[in-house]
Design an enzyme around this catalytic site. Structure first.
Site, PDB file in Angstrom:
ATOM      1  N   GLY A   1       0.776  -1.238   0.000  1.00  0.00           N
ATOM      2  CA  GLY A   1       0.000   0.000   0.000  1.00  0.00           C
ATOM      3  C   GLY A   1       0.805   1.283   0.000  1.00  0.00           C
TER       4      GLY A   1
ATOM      5  N   ARG B   1      -5.477   1.894 -15.625  1.00  0.00           N
ATOM      6  CA  ARG B   1      -5.694   2.744 -14.450  1.00  0.00           C
ATOM      7  C   ARG B   1      -6.354   4.088 -14.761  1.00  0.00           C
ATOM      8  NH1 ARG B   1      -2.439   4.534 -11.419  1.00  0.00           N
ATOM      9  NH2 ARG B   1      -3.376   4.040  -9.432  1.00  0.00           N
TER      10      ARG B   1
ATOM     11  N   GLU C   1       4.481  -6.510   2.020  1.00  0.00           N
ATOM     12  CA  GLU C   1       4.177  -7.073   0.701  1.00  0.00           C
ATOM     13  C   GLU C   1       3.769  -5.942  -0.246  1.00  0.00           C
ATOM     14  OE1 GLU C   1       1.408 -10.156   2.075  1.00  0.00           O
ATOM     15  OE2 GLU C   1      -0.242  -8.745   1.788  1.00  0.00           O
TER      16      GLU C   1
ATOM     17  N   GLY D   1       3.766  -3.845  -3.621  1.00  0.00           N
ATOM     18  CA  GLY D   1       3.883  -4.088  -5.063  1.00  0.00           C
ATOM     19  C   GLY D   1       4.218  -2.787  -5.756  1.00  0.00           C
ATOM     20  N   ARG D   2       3.267  -1.860  -5.665  1.00  0.00           N
ATOM     21  CA  ARG D   2       3.361  -0.603  -6.406  1.00  0.00           C
ATOM     22  C   ARG D   2       4.686   0.122  -6.214  1.00  0.00           C
ATOM     23  NH1 ARG D   2      -1.332   2.109  -7.675  1.00  0.00           N
ATOM     24  NH2 ARG D   2      -2.331   0.911  -6.029  1.00  0.00           N
TER      25      ARG D   2
ATOM     26  N   TYR E   1      -9.847   4.123 -12.907  1.00  0.00           N
ATOM     27  CA  TYR E   1      -9.830   4.921 -11.670  1.00  0.00           C
ATOM     28  C   TYR E   1      -9.770   6.415 -11.932  1.00  0.00           C
ATOM     29  CZ  TYR E   1      -7.989   0.478  -9.723  1.00  0.00           C
ATOM     30  OH  TYR E   1      -7.776  -0.805  -9.360  1.00  0.00           O
TER      31      TYR E   1
ATOM     32  N   CYS F   1     -13.687   0.936 -28.168  1.00  0.00           N
ATOM     33  CA  CYS F   1     -15.002   1.563 -28.319  1.00  0.00           C
ATOM     34  C   CYS F   1     -15.589   1.771 -26.930  1.00  0.00           C
ATOM     35  CB  CYS F   1     -15.911   0.682 -29.166  1.00  0.00           C
ATOM     36  SG  CYS F   1     -15.233   0.437 -30.802  1.00  0.00           S
ATOM     37  N   GLU F   2     -14.873   2.521 -26.144  1.00  0.00           N
ATOM     38  CA  GLU F   2     -15.226   2.854 -24.761  1.00  0.00           C
ATOM     39  C   GLU F   2     -14.728   4.261 -24.578  1.00  0.00           C
ATOM     40  OE1 GLU F   2     -16.444   1.582 -21.829  1.00  0.00           O
ATOM     41  OE2 GLU F   2     -17.204  -0.133 -22.961  1.00  0.00           O
TER      42      GLU F   2
HETATM   43  C1  LIG Z   1      -2.430  -5.688  -3.871  1.00  0.00           C
HETATM   44  C2  LIG Z   1      -1.924  -6.249  -2.605  1.00  0.00           C
HETATM   45  C3  LIG Z   1      -0.665  -5.901  -2.126  1.00  0.00           C
HETATM   46  C4  LIG Z   1       0.201  -4.876  -2.801  1.00  0.00           C
HETATM   47  O1  LIG Z   1      -0.366  -3.619  -2.799  1.00  0.00           O
HETATM   48  P1  LIG Z   1       0.457  -2.375  -3.374  1.00  0.00           P
HETATM   49  O2  LIG Z   1      -0.517  -1.269  -3.263  1.00  0.00           O
HETATM   50  O3  LIG Z   1       0.811  -2.723  -4.764  1.00  0.00           O
HETATM   51  O4  LIG Z   1       1.646  -2.214  -2.496  1.00  0.00           O
HETATM   52  C5  LIG Z   1      -0.212  -6.510  -0.991  1.00  0.00           C
HETATM   53  N1  LIG Z   1      -0.963  -7.433  -0.341  1.00  0.00           N
HETATM   54  C6  LIG Z   1      -2.169  -7.796  -0.775  1.00  0.00           C
HETATM   55  C7  LIG Z   1      -2.916  -8.826  -0.031  1.00  0.00           C
HETATM   56  C8  LIG Z   1      -2.696  -7.221  -1.911  1.00  0.00           C
HETATM   57  O5  LIG Z   1      -3.910  -7.584  -2.332  1.00  0.00           O
END
Ligand SMILES: *Cc1c(COP(=O)(O)O)cnc(C)c1O
Length: 417
Positions: free
Chosen positions: A231, A311, A273, A275-276, A315, A342-343
């Site tokens: 997050g 995105r 964990e 990602g982004r 969003y 076509c959106e």
């Molecule tokens: C999507 C997700 C993440 C990663 O979120 P980011 O915003 O990309 O850091 C981590 N844990 C879980 C369970 C997720 O669904």
């Protein structure tokens, strides 16, 4: 106006586009590695700090391999994601399985490769026991509900989020797991998405540390790993600042020393964990302007579309745009930058002030390294692009070819028509 930089010159990009053809996502390996080092350094005070990259952000094994070389594990939530992690050589607790609404076969695979399972619901204790067996170490995903201020538009208020178990269920759950033979325990939460304020994560850590202390006091269960989830946001807009990781690490350390150490829970492993923030800023979608259209508004049509990056359309997310070679030109033209679906929401930017764009120009869309290619879809018969890796030595490697029409039709048997 602050500029967002590119890891290639105009000439280099022209050459890459010439060789590989547009559109493509390209990821900057060197910048990804340096970013990971910053995160690890900020938490180097934790014994056994581990970041598990949320595979869904960029499910490409070449990217996962770069990350694995830096000591980054994987966070998976589906069978293919578990298999990707396995294919890059990750095993055991390097992999966390944070799934929800989980099918039995996915639990079986997670058990087979020894991934740390994060249970999303109390009823999954019996489900897991029946379908795959209770492992020695297991974790719960906590949903603090209205206890937690915050939440944002992407993930919502935790009370309305489908994830995790309630506070009461946490205590009930660990007691049940212990009676079923589990011996080592983790605790997980993930309640925010794309958040740039580091204090949210400090407060999340405080909430989790307090909960771990309470679990120890009430149940005698020692939590050995706290996973703070992902997050951490990224500065999509040029005027935004990235999260200060040193500050984040230092502040969480203060809370750790106040709560974990005096309560006899040290050493506590801390996991994340994200990602982004790991790959997001280091990926770029490169497309070519193929049409200019002037009606009630002015449109630039690219050879990419929402199939390559959802995105903005889904969003309304901002993704910065650089017109290659025109970095110094004044942004005097107002454009909607579109794809070909076509959106009507197939737009990478609406009313964006940019330098004058000519057909043939290479348009670089920033911050596509996470939830970019990964979210692609085939609506309207559009195909997902290739992915390239810009290696540390400046060379470029194709790490996923573009989809072909054969891929698109692969699930249909025309012979039976
Ligand atoms: C999507 C997700 C993440 C990663 O979120 P980011 O915003 O990309 O850091 C981590 N844990 C879980 C369970 C997720 O669904």
């Amino acid at each position: 106006m602050v500029q967002k930089k590119l890891p290639f010159t105009t000439e280099e990009l022209a050459r890459i586009a010439q060789q590989y053809g547009t559109p493509f996502h390209i990821y900057d390996e060197k910048a990804i590695r340096e970013n990971v080092h910053r995160l690890q350094k900020a938490f180097s005070w934790v014994k056994g700090f581990k970041e598990h990259f949320a595979v869904k952000a960029t499910p490409n094994p070449y990217i996962l391999k770069v990350l694995a070389e830096e000591g980054i594990g994987a966070d998976c939530s589906s069978l293919p994601e578990l298999i990707l992690a396995e294919k890059v050589g990750l095993r055991g607790e390097d992999i966390v399985f944070t799934s929800n609404d989980t099918p039995a076969e996915e639990y079986r695979k997670a058990r087979e490769i020894g991934a740390l399972i994060n249970l999303d619901d109390i009823t999954h204790i019996d489900f897991l026991a029946r379908e795959a067996g209770i492992p020695e170490k297991i974790s719960f995903r906590y949903n603090p509900g209205s206890l937690r201020q915050g939440g944002n538009t992407i993930i919502g208020n935790p009370e309305h989020a489908k994830y995790g178990v309630t506070r009461a269920q946490i205590f009930e759950g660990y007691a049940a797991l212990r009676s079923l033979g589990a011996q080592r325990f983790g605790l997980h939460t993930m309640i925010i998405s794309n958040e740039l304020d580091p204090d949210y994560f400090v407060e999340t850590a405080r909430m989790m540390f307090e909960l771990a202390v309470e679990i120890k006091q009430k149940l005698g269960v020692r939590i050995e790993t706290i996973n703070l989830g992902g997050g951490i946001g990224i500065p999509y807009r040029p005027e935004q600042e990235p999260v200060n990781l040193e500050y984040l690490g230092d502040k969480i350390r203060e809370v750790y020393e106040k709560l974990i150490v005096p309560n006899g829970l040290d050493p506590m492993r801390i996991a994340m964990e994200c990602g982004r923030m790991i790959t997001g800023p280091y990926g770029y979608l490169v497309a070519r302007a193929i049409h200019k259209k002037e009606i009630y508004k002015n449109y630039i049509g690219l050879d990419a579309c929402m199939a390559n990056l959802m995105r903005p359309g889904v969003y309304g997310a901002y993704h910065h745009i650089t017109v290659s070679g025109k970095e110094q030109a004044a942004p005097e033209h107002r454009y909607d930058v579109t794809g070909s679906l076509c959106e009507n929401n197939d737009k990478f930017a609406v009313d964006r002030m940019l330098p004058k764009i000519d057909t043939g120009d290479l348009v670089v869309i920033h911050d596509t390294g996470a939830h970019g290619h990964a979210m692609g879809f085939n609506y309207n018969g559009k195909l997902r692009s290739k992915e390239l890796l810009l290696k540390a030595d400046g060379s470029v490697k194709l790490i996923r070819r573009a989809e072909t029409m054969d891929d698109y039709f692969a699930t249909i048997d025309f012979a039976n028509l």
